[in-house]
Design an enzyme around this catalytic site. Structure first.
Site, short mmCIF file in Angstrom:
data_model
loop_
_atom_site.label_atom_id
_atom_site.label_comp_id
_atom_site.label_asym_id
_atom_site.label_seq_id
_atom_site.Cartn_x
_atom_site.Cartn_y
_atom_site.Cartn_z
N ARG A 210 8.26 -5.85 -1.82
CA ARG A 210 9.27 -5.32 -2.74
C ARG A 210 10.22 -6.43 -3.17
O ARG A 210 10.57 -6.57 -4.34
CB ARG A 210 10.06 -4.20 -2.06
CG ARG A 210 9.31 -2.89 -1.97
CD ARG A 210 10.23 -1.76 -1.54
NE ARG A 210 10.45 -1.71 -0.11
CZ ARG A 210 9.73 -0.98 0.74
NH1 ARG A 210 8.73 -0.24 0.30
NH2 ARG A 210 9.99 -0.97 2.02
N SER A 249 2.46 11.53 -8.51
CA SER A 249 2.03 12.92 -8.68
C SER A 249 2.96 13.87 -7.94
O SER A 249 2.86 15.08 -8.09
CB SER A 249 0.60 13.09 -8.19
OG SER A 249 0.49 12.62 -6.87
N ASP A 298 0.00 0.61 -6.10
CA ASP A 298 0.10 0.78 -4.65
C ASP A 298 -0.39 2.17 -4.26
O ASP A 298 0.40 3.03 -3.87
CB ASP A 298 1.57 0.57 -4.21
CG ASP A 298 1.73 0.60 -2.70
OD1 ASP A 298 0.73 0.37 -1.99
OD2 ASP A 298 2.85 0.87 -2.23
N CYS A 338 -4.45 -0.21 1.05
CA CYS A 338 -4.05 -0.05 2.46
C CYS A 338 -5.15 0.66 3.23
O CYS A 338 -4.91 1.24 4.28
CB CYS A 338 -2.72 0.68 2.56
SG CYS A 338 -2.75 2.33 1.88
#
Ligand code: SAH
Length: 394
Positions: A210, A249, A298, A338
Site C-alpha cells: 500500500r 462486489s 488484488d 494470494c
C-alpha cells in the site's frame, strides 16, 4: 507421552524440519492420543523425531511443536510468543502501524495460531486441533506478554472444518464496546471491523505494498479492483492520485472504504466507488474505451490449493489481460495473487501470457510480497502466499 509412529522411510520431511505429517505417512498411533493433545513422533524403529499436536480427523495428522525433547507446556508457549513479539519490534513493524500480525502460525513456531493486533485489541484465529487444545493457555499468555486485556476470537475460517472444529466468533477475554476499531498505518487511518471484516478485519499483509502504491500514484488516474475497505485507494489518494475508481462486489466493504476516505480528510471528489463484478466491469470499460494510468488487481484467493490451480489461472489471466488493455502507454499494473495453489513462477507466467494476448509490451519493475510481520519459516515455504508484480507498460 503417547506416540505416533511413522511408516518406514517417512521421516525424511521431518529431518528437513518441515512441520507436517500427512495421514499417509502414519503407521500407528497410541490409543491414549487426544485430539489436539501432544504426541511424540517416532520413526518406524521408535526413534524420537519431534513432539507434535495430534489432529485425528485432518489429513494433516500432526503438526510439530518442537524438534527437541522438551516439555510442551505454558513455559514453552510463553517463549514462542515472546520471541514473535520481539521480532515485530526488531523489524520496526510497530513503528509503522498499530495494526500488525503478532503470531503467524508455523512461521512463529505455533501451528494453527494466528494473532493480529489492532491497536489494543488482539484478534485470534485458532485453526487446528492443537491450537484449540491450548487456546485458553495461549490466550492468558498473550495477555500477559502484551499487557493488553482484550482478545476477540475470529475462528471462522473454513479450514477448521477439516480439523473437526466448529466456528467460534466472539470475545475470548475482556470487553469490547464496539467491534469497529480505528487503526493507523504509515500516517493514515483506517476503520476496521474486527467482528465482521475479512480474515481478522484488514489485509495486514499488504501494508508495505500500500505504501509503495502511495509513492507511485502521483497525478495518476487509478483503478483499484477488489478494493475492499480502500487500503490501496486511500494510499493512492494520499500519494496525490488525480482520480481513483474503486470497485468491489461487497456493499459493506465499499461503505467502509468511503468512510476511510473521509477519515483521512482526503479529496472525496477525486474518489469514485462502484459496486459490481470485476470480470463484467473490466469488459464494460474495455467496450467503452476507458483507460487508466495505474491499475491495481488484488483479487481474493482463486485457488486455496494446487487442485484448483487451473481454474484459478484462467481467472487471473482474464483480469490481467483486460487490465493490460485498459492501461495507458507508460501506465503501471500492480497485480497480486494470494493463492497458495499458484506459485510465484506460475503467477508470473500468467501475467506474461496476459500481456501477450493483450498485445501489450511490458516489463516487471518490482516483485512484491507479504510484509515482515508475515514471516516465512525456511522449512515451511507454504507460509509465503502473497505474490505481486509491478509491470510498466511500454
Ligand atoms: N485490496 C484489498 C483486499 C482485497 S480482498 C486491501 O488491500 O484491503 C478481495 C476483495 O474482492 C473483497 O473485498 C471481495 O469483496 C472482493 N471481490 C471478490 N470477488 C469479486 C468480484 N468478482 N468482483 C468484485 N469484487 C470482488
Amino acid at each position: 507421552m503417547p506416540a505416533l509412529f511413522l511408516k518406514a522411510g517417512r521421516e525424511k520431511s521431518l529431518l528437513r524440519r518441515h512441520p507436517w505429517i500427512f495421514s499417509g505417512a502414519v503407521q500407528h498411533v497410541d490409543e491414549e492420543a487426544l485430539a489436539g493433545g501432544t504426541v511424540d513422533l517416532r520413526s518406524a524403529n521408535k526413534q524420537f523425531l519431534a513432539r507434535a499436536a495430534y489432529s485425528p480427523t485432518s489429513q494433516i495428522r500432526a503438526r510439530v511443536w518442537t524438534f527437541e525433547d522438551e516439555p510442551v507446556d505454558a513455559g514453552f508457549f510463553r517463549r514462542r510468543i515472546r520471541s514473535a513479539i520481539d521480532a515485530r519490534q526488531k523489524l520496526n513493524v510497530t513503528g509503522q502501524s498499530n495494526a500488525y500480525r503478532l503470531i503467524y502460525a508455523e512461521s512463529d513456531g505455533i501451528p494453527g495460531l494466528i494473532v493480529d493486533r489492532y491497536d489494543d485489541v488482539l484478534v485470534l484465529q485458532s485453526l487446528t486441533a492443537g491450537s484449540e487444545f491450548w487456546k485458553e493457555t495461549l490466550a492468558d499468555l498473550l495477555l500477559a506478554e502484551t499487557g493488553l486485556s482484550i482478545i476477540y476470537e475470529r475462528s471462522d475460517a473454513d479450514v477448521r472444518e477439516l480439523e473437526g472444529l466448529e466456528t467460534k466468533v466472539g470475545l475470548l477475554r475482556g470487553t469490547l464496546p464496539d467491534s469497529q476499531i480505528t487503526i493507523h498505518e504509515n500516517g493514515l487511518k483506517f476503520n476496521v471491523n474486527v467482528g465482521s471484516g475479512h480474515k481478522t478485519g484488514f489485509y495486514l499483509d499488504q501494508r508495505a505494498n500500500r505504501q509503495r502504491v502511495r509513492e507511485l500514484a502521483k497525478d495518476k488516474d487509478v483503478l483499484d479492483c477488489f478494493c475492499y475497505t480502500g487500503g490501496f485507494t486511500i494510499n493512492a489518494l494520499a500519494g496525490g492520485a488525480k482520480s481513483t475508481l474503486s470497485i468491489d462486489s461487497s456493499a459493506d466493504a465499499l461503505a467502509l472504504a468511503k468512510e476511510n476516505v473521509e477519515l483521512n480528510s482526503l479529496h472525496a471528489k477525486k474518489a469514485n466507488f462502484l459496486e459490481g463484478d470485476i470480470f463484467q466491469l473490466l469488459r464494460k470499460f474495455r467496450d467503452e474505451n476507458s483507460s487508466f494510468d495505474m491499475i491495481i488487481l488484488d483479487p481474493p484467493k482463486f485457488a486455496p490449493t494446487a487442485a484448483q490451480a487451473e481454474r484459478a489461472a484462467r481467472g487471473y489471466k482474464d483480469i490481467n489481460l483486460l487490465a493490460f488493455k485498459l492501461l495507458r502507454a507508460g501506465g503501471m499494473l500492480v497485480t497480486f495473487s494470494c493463492s497458495g495453489g499458484v506459485d510465484a513462477g506460475l503467477s508470473q507466467k500468467i501475467v506474461a501470457g496476459a500481456a501477450l494476448d493483450a498485445s501489450v509490451e511490458a516489463q516487471i519493475v518490482e516483485h512484491l510480497s507479504q510484509g515482515s510481520d508475515h514471516p516465512v519459516s525456511l522449512h515451511f515455504p507454504e507460509a509465503a502466499y502473497l505474490k505481486g508484480l509491478v509491470c510498466l507498460r511500454k
